[in-house]
Scaffold this motif. Structure first.
Motif, PDB file in Angstrom:
ATOM      1  N   UNK A 162     -95.973   9.845   5.611  1.00 10.11           N
ATOM      2  CA  UNK A 162     -95.699   9.449   6.930  1.00 10.11           C
ATOM      3  C   UNK A 162     -94.506  10.085   7.692  1.00 10.11           C
ATOM      4  N   UNK A 163     -93.613  10.734   6.926  1.00 10.10           N
ATOM      5  CA  UNK A 163     -92.903  11.542   7.588  1.00 10.10           C
ATOM      6  C   UNK A 163     -93.181  12.779   8.190  1.00 10.10           C
ATOM      7  N   UNK A 235     -81.230   9.387  10.324  1.00  6.33           N
ATOM      8  CA  UNK A 235     -79.716   9.228  10.018  1.00  6.33           C
ATOM      9  C   UNK A 235     -78.918   9.942  11.053  1.00  6.33           C
ATOM     10  N   UNK A 573     -89.895  -0.458  11.706  1.00  7.85           N
ATOM     11  CA  UNK A 573     -89.948  -0.191  10.085  1.00  7.85           C
ATOM     12  C   UNK A 573     -91.424  -0.307   9.772  1.00  7.85           C
ATOM     13  N   UNK A 581     -96.562   2.861   1.566  1.00  6.51           N
ATOM     14  CA  UNK A 581     -95.138   3.704   1.786  1.00  6.51           C
ATOM     15  C   UNK A 581     -94.499   3.226   3.236  1.00  6.51           C
ATOM     16  N   UNK A 582     -93.328   3.021   2.945  1.00  8.45           N
ATOM     17  CA  UNK A 582     -92.205   2.727   3.893  1.00  8.45           C
ATOM     18  C   UNK A 582     -91.709   3.480   4.811  1.00  8.45           C
ATOM     19  N   UNK A 583     -91.558   3.538   5.947  1.00 10.00           N
ATOM     20  CA  UNK A 583     -90.754   4.444   6.767  1.00 10.00           C
ATOM     21  C   UNK A 583     -89.989   3.955   8.043  1.00 10.00           C
ATOM     22  N   UNK A 584     -88.686   4.587   8.322  1.00 10.27           N
ATOM     23  CA  UNK A 584     -88.146   4.122   9.497  1.00 10.27           C
ATOM     24  C   UNK A 584     -88.669   4.912  10.620  1.00 10.27           C
ATOM     25  N   UNK A 600     -83.480   1.105  12.352  1.00 10.38           N
ATOM     26  CA  UNK A 600     -83.657  -0.343  11.692  1.00 10.38           C
ATOM     27  C   UNK A 600     -83.814  -0.353   9.972  1.00 10.38           C
ATOM     28  N   UNK A 601     -83.027  -1.158   9.377  1.00  9.16           N
ATOM     29  CA  UNK A 601     -83.036  -1.297   8.094  1.00  9.16           C
ATOM     30  C   UNK A 601     -83.970  -2.079   7.575  1.00  9.16           C
ATOM     31  N   UNK A 602     -83.350  -3.065   6.800  1.00 11.77           N
ATOM     32  CA  UNK A 602     -84.071  -3.998   5.821  1.00 11.77           C
ATOM     33  C   UNK A 602     -83.761  -5.344   6.506  1.00 11.77           C
ATOM     34  N   UNK A 610     -80.386  -5.465   8.685  1.00 15.79           N
ATOM     35  CA  UNK A 610     -79.436  -4.165   8.674  1.00 15.79           C
ATOM     36  C   UNK A 610     -79.849  -3.058   9.324  1.00 15.79           C
ATOM     37  N   UNK A 612     -78.505   0.827  11.706  1.00 15.90           N
ATOM     38  CA  UNK A 612     -77.634   1.814  12.024  1.00 15.90           C
ATOM     39  C   UNK A 612     -78.137   1.984  13.622  1.00 15.90           C
TER      40      UNK A 612
ATOM     41  N   UNK C  17     -86.264   6.482   2.941  1.00 16.55           N
ATOM     42  CA  UNK C  17     -86.752   6.003   4.007  1.00 16.55           C
ATOM     43  C   UNK C  17     -86.157   4.495   4.488  1.00 16.55           C
ATOM     44  N   UNK C  19     -83.726   1.571   4.429  1.00 14.07           N
ATOM     45  CA  UNK C  19     -82.271   1.357   4.663  1.00 14.07           C
ATOM     46  C   UNK C  19     -81.928   0.244   3.700  1.00 14.07           C
TER      47      UNK C  19
END
Lengths: 666, 186, 161
Positions: A162-163, A235, A573, A581-584, A600-602, A610, A612, C17, C19
């Motif tokens: 995905x990245x 990040x 997210x 697979x997860x991805x931000x 976005x986090x979790x 959560x 950033x 990926x 968080x």
């Protein structure tokens, strides 16, 4: 069927590559013109077959041919079509095919655009490229075949990471690889010169535009890579001194030194050994980078899957190419005398300083990148050399470089009167120091020495270059003739200006974002707000947002500056369906003076998440600087003097001019 | 002019080649090393103190002192760990052979999941300790699962297996190491 | 094994990926300055799972645990050295992002300076030789140039306006 055609095309390309490596070279040594003349046709043939191979793999992706192992590993029926194209180079085997394909393209480019070169030089350069391509094709055919078949055809592919499903992947590897392969041309020129035992101004003139072109591509590749990492990885970082990043940066540093060294060799005939060495060094570092990325020798978030067998193959390839070229250098370089005397204060001496600083810096990066390996091999313990160390080294070397850049344009070849120089630059120096001092104000410097230093250097480069332009125009026809000068013969001068300004822009961006950036790691409830710098980020909750091959949770953020709404950001997210697979996917409001960035986090329960939040001032100038450097290089290449017809010898050219003048005036 | 000068010192030009060959040597060695592997710094150092509940009887606590006197293996595993599945058969074999007592450390796992997993795959452990928070794992320098430690009668760590144990390891590494440790104790 | 390693590798890569739920968000600090200090400390420590990320950035499970440990020690008013020592005694020097400053790593710390000094020396040597050659040859060259200029002047009289 198509994959087999592609495979067969690779085999044919390799046969041609072997022929291209052998016959033209022997032809130039034996003085057999028919053999030497094979160079161009063979290069065309290679380009042809490699295009077929590349097209075959692209086709396999487009039709979801999962019987090809590489396609099955990197694609999926739900993958959007555009990513099916970029997936071709998304993993190890395909990226090698991209390398080989570009080697073919550059070879064809040389075959077309080399009218002003002698047959001898063209044959040797193409022979060297043939050798390199032989290596890559052999590597592919024996260890990493992109057309390998699966005999149990899966119904569905494993999907592209995905990245990598992003425009960054479409742009970054191709530009980067065009750069790497381009340096093989500079390398070829160097080898040709060493074999021929002759290195004159015409050699430098031929080699310069090719080298600059390679450098331009590499600059673009690294800039795009940095930008991509920034928004893709979530990040907010733009450079990590990761081994693979260093692997691309080292050739760039050597390439920059090479470009400048070539200028001296062309104009003054000096620095010949340096130039040869740098050409070999730059390309060797490209190959070394290939090794580091694919052999599993260093850890990196970036590397391809590793395999010692492949590693050994590349290492042998490195030994042959780099070891061979360095041995040739040791044998032949002493016989190539460097001409050109120059004074202590002259353009040459400052460029020598430039060469040395860049070379030292290059070795420092190499040192730091390989240190963990060396320590482990010597059983001195397992250490890591990370961001902090590299940063310190970077800051130790680059200020000196920035200072030198300022002097560059005004300095004269061979001899410059120091008093005159200082007088010219007095105003620039004063302005820069003032700006540097202003930057000491705590709200600007944020307590760091680096911000004032950065501001001083940036101002220094800008003001010194403006001074140089004014000085130049005064001698031409006056300042009003700026545009005429730019469009005319002075093009490469302005290209240099732009590229150096790019450095100043980069310094601005890096200094500001490193010290003024604000980052907050938070847990927020819908409706809650957070202060990031002068901005207020309000979290408006999360909703579902499906995509073509993923499901996603999409957050909404409204951002205010002094109660005026400035932006609405919607980070996601994602969960990709093929492999879960997860991805931000970060959301960025970009601007010339700042970026506002949300990742976005979790989900933390009760609607809380959560996340950033970032405030990144002037971060775009890092990449604008990179683009300016590349554009400057392109402008330099477009200078008319590189597009003259077949060169006569310099004396003949002068006599021609004299005769023309004589006839004109009689 | 310059033709009258003698040929410059040739050895200077050999330096780059020389440096490259040295670097190539390191790269070659590097191909056979694993950069991700972190060797334990606790070898021949006392194992960290721990006092952990057991899986089947949470009231019962076992500490380092309880294990003194014999050489034993501490195996760090978890029900969510894929590689542990494969390793588990090897551990069962070791337990059957009776060459060393194995104590399991259920790392960052739900006890219910752990129990179910052992029920499915067999229980080679003399005791199973529960490290729900992972703190004991950190004390041991655990950075991945599975990992196994050989600890002697004095409570000193003598060897660490990073990653799963394979059948050949029993003969090639485990038994010789155990003999070595027992030999040192004498 | 190779496929497994690839899968694990990619899996670990992708965990980044995520968080993590126990990211810095759940830690409270006295003030912004302290939070900044904590962040700077964790930025110096390497995540051992996603090995090219710092503890501040990584969201791996182990990173969460280690951050929690560091936070606990931080709250116990332990000094930075003590916290670093805690980690190094368990994981070795590798856990530090910067190589430690000890005899075996002197070369890493002093090496750059040494290289710069060598570079400066090479530069000064090269410039001196060039300048010396210049002075010795110049008169001879000047004479040559003068002679050839005179010859040229006699041979190629360019028509003047």
């Amino acid at each position: 069927m198509i994959p087999e055609i592609g495979h067969f095309a690779l085999v044919l390309a390799m046969c041609l590559a072997i022929a291209q490596a052998i016959f033209p070279l022997i032809g130039t040594l034996n003085n057999t013109p028919s053999w030497a003349g094979l160079a161009r046709p063979l290069a065309w043939g290679q380009a042809f077959f490699l295009t077929i191979a590349f097209a075959a793999l692209t086709y396999a992706f487009q039709v979801d041919d999962f019987s090809v192992r590489y396609v099955a590993s990197n694609s999926n029926t739900l993958l959007p079509n555009i990513y099916k194209i970029s997936a071709v180079w998304g993993a190890h085997e395909g990226s090698l095919l991209l390398w080989a394909f570009f080697l073919g393209i550059w070879g064809a480019a040389i075959a077309i655009l080399s009218k002003s070169l002698t047959q001898e030089v063209v044959s040797r350069v193409l022979a060297v490229m043939g050798m390199i391509n032989t290596g890559f094709l052999a590597f592919m055919l024996f260890t990493s075949n992109p057309f390998e078949r699966l005999f149990q055809i899966p119904a569905e592919g494993r999907d592209l990471n995905p990245l990598l499903q992003d425009i960054g992947l479409a742009l970054h590897p191709p530009t980067l690889y065009l750069g790497y392969v381009g340096f093989s041309v500079a390398f070829g020129f160097a080898i040709a010169a060493l074999i021929g035992g002759r290195l004159d101004a015409s050699w430098a003139r031929w080699s310069r535009p090719w080298t600059t072109a390679a450098w331009v591509w590499l600059t673009l590749g690294i800039t795009i890579g940095s930008w991509w990492a920034y928004y893709e990885l979530g990040w907010g970082g733009w450079w990590f001194w990761d081994p693979v990043e260093n692997a691309s940066f080292m050739p760039w540093i050597a390439g920059t030194a090479l470009m400048h060294s070539l200028a001296v060799t062309e104009k003054r005939g000096a620095f010949r050994s340096w130039t040869l060495m740098l050409a070999i060094l730059a390309f060797s570092l490209c190959l070394l980078g290939t090794f580091l990325v694919r052999s599993g020798v260093l850890t990196s978030v970036h590397a391809f899957a590793s395999d010692p067998a492949r590693g050994i193959f590349i290492l042998i390839f490195l030994l042959v190419v780099i070891g061979g070229s360095l041995a040739l250098y040791a044998w032949r370089a002493p016989t190539i005398f460097s001409g050109g005397r120059f004074n202590l204060v002259s353009r040459e001496s400052f460029l020598l300083g430039n060469n040395l600083l860049l070379t030292v810096f290059c070795f420092l990066v190499l040192f730091g990148t390989l240190a963990p390996l060396v320590y482990d091999a010597l059983e001195w313990g397992k250490i890591s050399v990370g961001f902090p160390w590299f940063n310190k080294m970077f800051l130790m070397v680059t200020p000196f470089l920035a200072v030198l850049i300022g002097f560059g344009p005004l300095m004269r070849w061979k001899q410059t009167d120091p008093a005159w120089l200082m007088k010219k630059l007095r105003v620039a120096m004063i302005i820069s120091v003032i700006i540097g001092l202003i930057a000491f104000i705590p709200s600007i410097s944020k307590g760091s020495l680096l911000v004032p230093l950065g501001m001083f250097l940036m101002a220094w480069i800008i003001t010194s270059h403006i001074t140089a332009i004014i000085d130049r125009l005064k001698h031409k026809q006056g300042i009003s003739h700026l545009f005429a000068d730019m469009a005319g013969k002075g093009r490469s001068y302005y290209g240099m200006m732009l590229a150096h300004m790019g450095v100043a822009m980069f310094i601005l961006g890096a200094a500001m974002v490193s010290h003024h950036g604000v980052e907050q790691d938070l847990r927020m409830s819908p409706g809650e707000s957070a202060e990031i710098g002068a901005y207020r980020f309000r979290f408006d909750g999360v909703i579902g947002a499906p995509g073509p091959n993923y499901t996603a949770n999409q957050g909404k953020f409204t951002i205010f500056l002094d109660d005026a709404q400035v932006a609405v950001l919607e980070p996601q997210k994602r969960t990709y369906l093929a492999q879960g697979r997860p991805m931000t996917e970060a959301a960025i409001d970009w601007g010339f003076t700042r970026d506002l960035y949300v990742s976005l986090g979790e989900p933390l329960g009760g609607g809380d998440w959560s996340m950033r939040l970032y405030y990144k001032p002037f971060v775009r100038w890092i990449w604008i600087g990179g683009l300016a450097m590349a554009l400057g290089g392109i402008i330099c290449i477009s200078d008319r003097r590189y597009r003259t017809k077949k060169q006569k010898s310099p004396q003949l050219a002068q006599t021609d001019a004299a005769n023309t003048l004589a006839t004109e005036n009689s | 002019m310059s033709d009258t000068k003698p040929t410059p010192n040739r050895t200077r030009y050999l330096i780059p080649l020389f440096v490259f060959l040295i670097m190539a040597g390191f790269l070659l060695k590097g191909l056979f090393m694993d950069p991700r592997h972190i060797p334990s710094v606790l070898i021949n150092k006392p194992a960290p103190e721990f006092n952990l509940p057991t899986l089947y009887n949470p009231e019962k606590l076992i500490s380092k002192a309880d294990m003194k006197g014999k050489v034993w293996m501490l195996n760090v595993w978890a029900s969510w760990c894929v590689a542990c599945r494969a390793e588990h058969q090897v551990l069962n074999t070791i337990a059957d052979m009776g060459i060393v007592d194995i104590v399991g450390l259920d790392y960052k796992d739900e006890p219910a999941d752990g129990k179910r997993w052992l029920q499915q795959l067999g229980n080679p452990y003399k005791e199973v300790l529960v490290d729900k928070s992972g703190r004991t794992g950190i004390d041991l320098g655990v950075y991945g699962v599975p990992e196994s430690f050989l600890i002697d009668g004095e409570g000193v760590i003598r060897h660490k297996f990073t990653g799963p144990l394979y059948y050949p390891d029993i003969k090639d590494v485990l038994i010789p190491k155990l003999n070595e440790i027992k030999g040192m104790a004498k | 094994m190779k496929t497994f390693k690839t899968v694990v590798f990619i899996g670990l890569f992708l965990i980044s990926g995520f968080a993590g739920a126990t990211a810095l968000s759940s830690y409270t600090f006295k003030d912004k300055a302290e939070e900044q200090e904590f962040r700077e400390l964790t930025a110096k420590i390497r995540c051992l799972v996603c090995q090219n990320q710092s503890l501040a950035d990584s969201d791996a499970e182990l990173a969460n645990d280690l951050r929690r440990e560091v936070y606990t020690l931080w709250n116990e008013q332990k000094s930075e050295d003590e916290i670093v020592d805690f980690l190094v005694s368990r994981y070795g020097d590798f856990v530090l992002y910067d190589p430690p400053f000890k005899p075996s790593t002197y070369i890493l710390w002093f090496g750059p300076f040494i290289l710069l000094v060598i570079g400066a020396y090479v530069l000064s040597r090269a410039l001196k030789t060039k300048a010396e050659d210049e002075e010795a040859e110049l008169t001879e060259e000047e004479q040559q140039r003068l002679k050839s200029l005179l010859d040229d002047n006699n041979d190629n009289q360019e028509p003047t306006r």
